[in-house]
Motif scaffolding. Sequence first.
Motif, mmCIF file in Angstrom:
data_model
loop_
_atom_site.group_PDB
_atom_site.id
_atom_site.type_symbol
_atom_site.label_atom_id
_atom_site.label_comp_id
_atom_site.label_asym_id
_atom_site.label_seq_id
_atom_site.Cartn_x
_atom_site.Cartn_y
_atom_site.Cartn_z
ATOM 1 N N GLN A 53 -0.911 2.148 -4.357
ATOM 2 C CA GLN A 53 -2.265 1.860 -3.896
ATOM 3 C C GLN A 53 -3.044 0.969 -4.866
ATOM 4 O O GLN A 53 -3.709 0.016 -4.458
ATOM 5 C CB GLN A 53 -2.990 3.198 -3.740
ATOM 6 C CG GLN A 53 -4.188 3.162 -2.867
ATOM 7 C CD GLN A 53 -4.979 4.447 -3.048
ATOM 8 O OE1 GLN A 53 -5.689 4.654 -4.020
ATOM 9 N NE2 GLN A 53 -4.818 5.341 -2.092
ATOM 10 N N GLU A 54 -2.957 1.284 -6.141
ATOM 11 C CA GLU A 54 -3.706 0.499 -7.124
ATOM 12 C C GLU A 54 -3.222 -0.954 -7.129
ATOM 13 O O GLU A 54 -4.008 -1.887 -7.290
ATOM 14 C CB GLU A 54 -3.527 1.113 -8.524
ATOM 15 C CG GLU A 54 -4.381 0.445 -9.579
ATOM 16 C CD GLU A 54 -4.086 0.967 -10.992
ATOM 17 O OE1 GLU A 54 -3.111 1.716 -11.159
ATOM 18 O OE2 GLU A 54 -4.832 0.599 -11.910
ATOM 19 N N ALA B 274 0.844 -1.201 0.000
ATOM 20 C CA ALA B 274 0.000 0.000 0.000
ATOM 21 C C ALA B 274 0.875 1.246 0.000
ATOM 22 O O ALA B 274 0.570 2.258 -0.645
ATOM 23 C CB ALA B 274 -0.921 -0.001 1.209
ATOM 24 N N GLN C 145 -6.501 -5.645 4.253
ATOM 25 C CA GLN C 145 -7.580 -5.979 3.316
ATOM 26 C C GLN C 145 -8.793 -5.079 3.509
ATOM 27 O O GLN C 145 -9.449 -4.689 2.540
ATOM 28 C CB GLN C 145 -7.949 -7.460 3.469
ATOM 29 C CG GLN C 145 -6.797 -8.364 3.005
ATOM 30 C CD GLN C 145 -7.078 -9.845 3.143
ATOM 31 O OE1 GLN C 145 -7.816 -10.270 4.019
ATOM 32 N NE2 GLN C 145 -6.471 -10.649 2.280
ATOM 33 N N CYS D 179 -8.285 -1.888 1.596
ATOM 34 C CA CYS D 179 -8.551 -2.019 0.154
ATOM 35 C C CYS D 179 -10.053 -2.126 -0.091
ATOM 36 O O CYS D 179 -10.580 -1.498 -1.014
ATOM 37 C CB CYS D 179 -7.852 -3.251 -0.402
ATOM 38 S SG CYS D 179 -6.068 -3.154 -0.267
ATOM 39 N N GLN D 180 -10.724 -2.909 0.724
ATOM 40 C CA GLN D 180 -12.165 -3.092 0.522
ATOM 41 C C GLN D 180 -12.907 -1.761 0.659
ATOM 42 O O GLN D 180 -13.847 -1.478 -0.079
ATOM 43 C CB GLN D 180 -12.722 -4.119 1.517
ATOM 44 C CG GLN D 180 -14.072 -4.672 1.062
ATOM 45 C CD GLN D 180 -14.757 -5.558 2.094
ATOM 46 O OE1 GLN D 180 -14.146 -5.967 3.079
ATOM 47 N NE2 GLN D 180 -16.028 -5.844 1.868
ATOM 48 N N ASP E 192 -4.614 -2.750 -4.069
ATOM 49 C CA ASP E 192 -6.054 -2.937 -4.229
ATOM 50 C C ASP E 192 -6.353 -4.043 -5.240
ATOM 51 O O ASP E 192 -7.273 -4.840 -5.052
ATOM 52 C CB ASP E 192 -6.722 -1.614 -4.644
ATOM 53 C CG ASP E 192 -6.747 -0.603 -3.498
ATOM 54 O OD1 ASP E 192 -6.423 -0.991 -2.361
ATOM 55 O OD2 ASP E 192 -7.084 0.575 -3.735
ATOM 56 N N ARG F 73 -13.275 0.973 -8.763
ATOM 57 C CA ARG F 73 -13.389 -0.489 -8.705
ATOM 58 C C ARG F 73 -13.252 -1.084 -10.106
ATOM 59 O O ARG F 73 -12.592 -2.102 -10.298
ATOM 60 C CB ARG F 73 -14.731 -0.884 -8.074
ATOM 61 C CG ARG F 73 -14.877 -2.351 -7.784
ATOM 62 C CD ARG F 73 -16.059 -2.630 -6.862
ATOM 63 N NE ARG F 73 -17.330 -2.161 -7.391
ATOM 64 C CZ ARG F 73 -18.035 -1.126 -6.917
ATOM 65 N NH1 ARG F 73 -17.587 -0.442 -5.876
ATOM 66 N NH2 ARG F 73 -19.177 -0.785 -7.454
ATOM 67 N N VAL G 160 -9.636 -1.112 -11.134
ATOM 68 C CA VAL G 160 -8.891 -2.160 -10.430
ATOM 69 C C VAL G 160 -9.284 -3.535 -10.976
ATOM 70 O O VAL G 160 -8.425 -4.389 -11.242
ATOM 71 C CB VAL G 160 -9.149 -2.069 -8.909
ATOM 72 C CG1 VAL G 160 -8.571 -3.288 -8.187
ATOM 73 C CG2 VAL G 160 -8.535 -0.787 -8.351
ATOM 74 N N ARG H 106 -11.814 1.219 -0.099
ATOM 75 C CA ARG H 106 -11.646 1.996 -1.344
ATOM 76 C C ARG H 106 -12.438 1.377 -2.490
ATOM 77 O O ARG H 106 -13.092 2.080 -3.262
ATOM 78 C CB ARG H 106 -10.162 2.074 -1.724
ATOM 79 C CG ARG H 106 -9.386 3.121 -0.951
ATOM 80 C CD ARG H 106 -8.005 3.363 -1.566
ATOM 81 N NE ARG H 106 -7.120 2.216 -1.442
ATOM 82 C CZ ARG H 106 -6.199 2.070 -0.487
ATOM 83 N NH1 ARG H 106 -6.037 2.987 0.428
ATOM 84 N NH2 ARG H 106 -5.433 0.993 -0.446
ATOM 85 N N LEU H 107 -12.370 0.054 -2.600
ATOM 86 C CA LEU H 107 -13.064 -0.617 -3.706
ATOM 87 C C LEU H 107 -14.575 -0.409 -3.616
ATOM 88 O O LEU H 107 -15.258 -0.280 -4.622
ATOM 89 C CB LEU H 107 -12.740 -2.117 -3.693
ATOM 90 C CG LEU H 107 -11.293 -2.487 -4.041
ATOM 91 C CD1 LEU H 107 -10.996 -3.936 -3.671
ATOM 92 C CD2 LEU H 107 -11.018 -2.263 -5.527
#
Lengths: 300, 365
Positions: free
Chosen positions: A52-53, A48, A86, A89-90, A56, A100, A103, A92-93
């Motif tokens: 970041q991408e 991270a 995790q 990431c979740q 994710d 999303r 990604v 942001r997604l």
Amino acid sequence: MKLAYWPGCVSRGFTPELHGSTAKVAPLLDLELVELDRANCCGAGVIAEHNQEMVDALNARTFAMAQGVDGAAGMMNICSTCQGAQSECQERLDASAEYRGEVNSHLQAEGLSYEAGGGWWNKNLLWILVEEIGLGTLAEKVVRPLTGLRIAPFYGCYIVRPSRRLGFDEHPERDEYLGQVIAALGAEPVEYAGARKCCGFPVITMNRTTSLRQAGRHVADAIDAGADCLVTPCPLCHLNLDLQQPAAAGFVERDLDLPVLHLPQMIGLALGLEPKELGMGKHVVSTSGVQRKLAELAAA
Amino acid sequence: MPDFTLKIRRFDPESGEPAYWADYGVELPPERSVLDGILQVKEREDASIAIRCSCRAAICGSCGVRINGRSALACNTRIGEAAERARDGAITVEPMGNMPVIKDLVTDMDAVHWKKIHRVVPWLLPAEEPPENQEYIVPAEAMLDVTQAMACIQCGVCVSACLSLEVDPDFMGPAALAKAYRFVGDPRDGEHEARLRDLAEDPHGIYDCTHCFACVEVCPKDVAPMNQIMRLRRRATDDFEIKDSNNGYGHEQAFVNIIQKWGTLFEAQLLPRSFGDGSLIKGQLAPEGARQLTENLPTVLRGLRSGKVRVNKALMHPKLPEQKQVRRIIKEIESKDERLELNLYIVGEEGEETEGAMAEGSQEA
């Protein structure tokens, strides 16, 4: 309950006793675990920091695999750090369909896609114990109450902060669960300063003094509060608190000798499993004191 | 019968007495603040209680304290909610942590917080002279990246909660490093690389943060100082490739390289690679890498003796099935010209889409 199961890296690496004891304990808790054997590292905060991408996409890949497990109620992890990395990431997604989509485009080649919404969850074993199994049911399964054992909880930062991201609005007692589980198994939870502090592991390669002062101080505080052992749901904390404990002693200038149990080891003991089956011989700080005390309690 | 009990930590250095706890009753509705409670006690019971405060609206950043052990602004904490988290019915109020106490709830901000802020050169060092008779003009979207750091009100609550500072008082700390990012992320500043090199090389700089989220948890303005520290690290390692002597660069490179190669963490290689700027060979052969490896030898031996680390596991690590997919994802993203980032501070909590939230990171190197 059927669960997609992400064991993490360290539980199969330097703390094999965590992975092993989880496998022993799961059937006793009526958990059917479908291991995600193609899933990748959660990034542990480091990927991270790098991109970041990338982190994710890697975790979206794991989530997509978990969502593909037929009949699974959700995904289980056994590492505070996996939980935190995790969840980040979740968050942001789930926040942006556009992001999303970007990604998920990296997962297309593998035929995978993370679908947001629908109440899909990823929970640490600790959360599953309290929220899915229930403390009452857990207590009913106890065949060897840990009565008389004084156990100090050590949560790991990633499972308690930031509380908003980690679902504390819905589950405000998530930072009390370890104490509640300890009590449900018949043991006495020990209060001390370090329970929700940092073990220091993330900077062990970058600032050994800061890292081991943290580990040493928390172990010392737990000893001073009269603990027989620590228990943690995080294998990275375990590395700093157990594997590094003899080195940490030097940084706080005192003797330290406090066993550190993994969460499923503690549960396994109360559910009647033998210390050896739970890998309790594979610790740097000997767990024989805990074993002796348990034997004495059984004899009394 | 008062509505609430405040248990305040009292200390007066001139008295020669040690600090002590004193209980005070407060009559207030639950939606009022802990600060309102303290001010009522001062008015009705004991005017000598010392606390700094001014705006009462989480703007001035004066009334940082610890409430039930948690660092917060007293004006920004509802007394009813504090009572719910209180033990034995009494809300404890203490001075902030990691700072000397001047009297009661007043801490010495100069000795710690402001000293650290000054350490990071908290002003713009422009790349060039502004146009004649004009100020610098930058496009608004160029400043989005630093808005979060700019929201800081210098209250010191993150400094109080910082778990690295607790063991290393020399750590620059969350507030100062967030301030540093405010300039490293500012397109007008001309010293990005020099600033980052300074923060990366200092043993008490960006690589002394243990990533514990304590500052993120307590910040009353959602500055998320730790996230700003991670941005500083990202720019230092990836944009400027600053190979610092604290292994910050090495640790990050080592980690990413290992996951690219194996998919899961090969722990036995993390240390030597971290000590060698990401390279296994350099980590073992370069004098500084070898020295640090030797320092870690006793830990490795203890791991082997306990049976937790096996020799074969230290030498071999299985690749994931479908490892090529992990490698492909990493390479695909690494090869992009710009980093894609979603800034949730700009998107907002409800998840509504906001123009500019998806930012393309810069690549100055």
